[in-house]
Scaffold this motif. Sequence first.
Motif, short mmCIF file in Angstrom:
data_model
loop_
_atom_site.label_atom_id
_atom_site.label_comp_id
_atom_site.label_asym_id
_atom_site.label_seq_id
_atom_site.Cartn_x
_atom_site.Cartn_y
_atom_site.Cartn_z
N UNK A 232 55.28 -3.07 -31.25
CA UNK A 232 54.76 -4.15 -30.98
C UNK A 232 53.45 -4.30 -31.93
N UNK A 233 53.19 -5.57 -32.45
CA UNK A 233 51.72 -5.70 -33.18
C UNK A 233 51.10 -6.97 -32.34
N UNK A 234 49.73 -6.83 -32.42
CA UNK A 234 48.98 -8.03 -31.86
C UNK A 234 48.20 -8.69 -32.83
N UNK A 235 48.11 -10.10 -32.63
CA UNK A 235 47.14 -11.00 -33.26
C UNK A 235 46.61 -11.82 -32.20
N UNK A 236 45.36 -11.95 -32.46
CA UNK A 236 44.56 -12.91 -31.38
C UNK A 236 44.61 -14.21 -31.60
N UNK A 237 45.02 -14.70 -32.91
CA UNK A 237 45.04 -16.21 -33.17
C UNK A 237 45.95 -16.25 -34.20
N UNK A 238 46.54 -17.75 -34.49
CA UNK A 238 47.53 -17.90 -35.63
C UNK A 238 46.84 -17.51 -37.01
N UNK A 239 45.67 -17.38 -37.12
CA UNK A 239 45.25 -17.28 -38.45
C UNK A 239 45.52 -15.60 -38.62
N UNK A 240 45.06 -14.75 -37.74
CA UNK A 240 45.15 -13.45 -37.96
C UNK A 240 46.64 -13.07 -37.95
N UNK A 241 47.49 -13.76 -37.32
CA UNK A 241 48.98 -13.60 -37.16
C UNK A 241 49.57 -13.52 -38.73
N UNK A 242 49.18 -14.76 -39.03
CA UNK A 242 49.90 -15.38 -40.46
C UNK A 242 49.46 -14.09 -41.61
N UNK A 243 48.09 -13.89 -41.51
CA UNK A 243 47.87 -12.84 -42.53
C UNK A 243 48.42 -11.56 -42.31
N UNK A 244 48.78 -11.01 -41.14
CA UNK A 244 49.49 -9.98 -40.62
C UNK A 244 50.89 -10.06 -41.36
N UNK A 245 51.57 -11.33 -40.93
CA UNK A 245 52.89 -11.53 -41.54
C UNK A 245 53.01 -11.52 -43.04
N UNK A 246 51.84 -11.86 -43.62
CA UNK A 246 51.85 -11.87 -45.15
C UNK A 246 51.86 -10.36 -45.64
N UNK A 247 51.13 -9.61 -44.99
CA UNK A 247 51.14 -8.07 -45.56
C UNK A 247 52.07 -7.12 -45.15
N UNK A 248 52.38 -7.36 -43.45
CA UNK A 248 53.80 -6.57 -43.27
C UNK A 248 54.58 -7.18 -42.26
N UNK A 249 55.46 -8.09 -42.63
CA UNK A 249 56.23 -8.92 -41.84
C UNK A 249 56.89 -8.27 -40.70
N UNK A 250 56.76 -9.29 -39.39
CA UNK A 250 57.34 -8.64 -38.31
C UNK A 250 58.88 -9.19 -38.29
N UNK A 251 59.69 -8.84 -37.53
CA UNK A 251 61.18 -9.34 -37.19
C UNK A 251 61.28 -10.46 -36.20
N UNK A 252 60.17 -10.58 -35.42
CA UNK A 252 60.15 -11.72 -34.52
C UNK A 252 58.78 -12.05 -34.02
N UNK A 253 58.45 -13.18 -33.82
CA UNK A 253 56.98 -13.42 -33.42
C UNK A 253 57.02 -14.42 -32.22
N UNK A 254 56.33 -13.66 -30.97
CA UNK A 254 55.98 -14.61 -29.70
C UNK A 254 54.82 -15.16 -29.95
N UNK A 255 54.61 -16.35 -30.05
CA UNK A 255 53.07 -16.74 -29.95
C UNK A 255 52.74 -17.68 -28.94
N UNK A 256 51.65 -17.63 -28.42
CA UNK A 256 51.21 -18.60 -27.26
C UNK A 256 51.13 -19.94 -28.04
N UNK A 257 50.94 -21.10 -27.22
CA UNK A 257 50.54 -22.27 -27.88
C UNK A 257 49.09 -22.57 -28.11
N UNK A 258 48.40 -22.44 -26.88
CA UNK A 258 46.91 -22.59 -27.00
C UNK A 258 45.91 -21.52 -27.45
N UNK A 259 45.61 -21.63 -28.73
CA UNK A 259 44.76 -20.62 -29.26
C UNK A 259 43.68 -21.16 -30.18
N UNK A 260 42.47 -20.49 -30.41
CA UNK A 260 41.43 -21.08 -31.30
C UNK A 260 42.12 -21.04 -32.79
#
Length: 130
Positions: free
Chosen positions: A35-63
């Motif tokens: 499991x990998x964590x990201x605190x917002x969509x921006x961080x998640x996108x950067x992480x996905x570009x460097x080491x992609x995950x198989x599934x994204x579970x994302x909250x809706x409301x984020x900064x």
Amino acid sequence: MSSFKQHLKVMIVDDQRTSRMLIRDALEQIGITQVIFAVDGEEALKAMMTSPCHIIISDFNMPKLDGIQLLKAVRSYAPIKKTPFIILTGRGDRELVQKAAQFGVNNFLVKPITVPVLQKTIEAVVGRLQ
């Protein structure tokens, strides 16, 4: 023999630490330990570009970048555009559901989550977890 779920790498995107921990604990109970964590969509996108995950579970409301914006970004970036995307929602927001569906969300998870529901939600997207 290692199982399919041991290889699954899941990214949890949520600005609330408690929420991230609850989801991680539920995933661990199902047997998903990568499991990998990201605190917002921006961080998640950067992480996905460097080491992609198989599934994204994302909250809706984020900064910065919310769940829908992250979904749009993932869907428009070829290398990761087919990544299963599950949106967490705290309310039965019809508008959000319609918007997410429009951008190709794979499933929804309504908070508060339970282990059986989480497992069903993931299995609906990737198939049975053995």
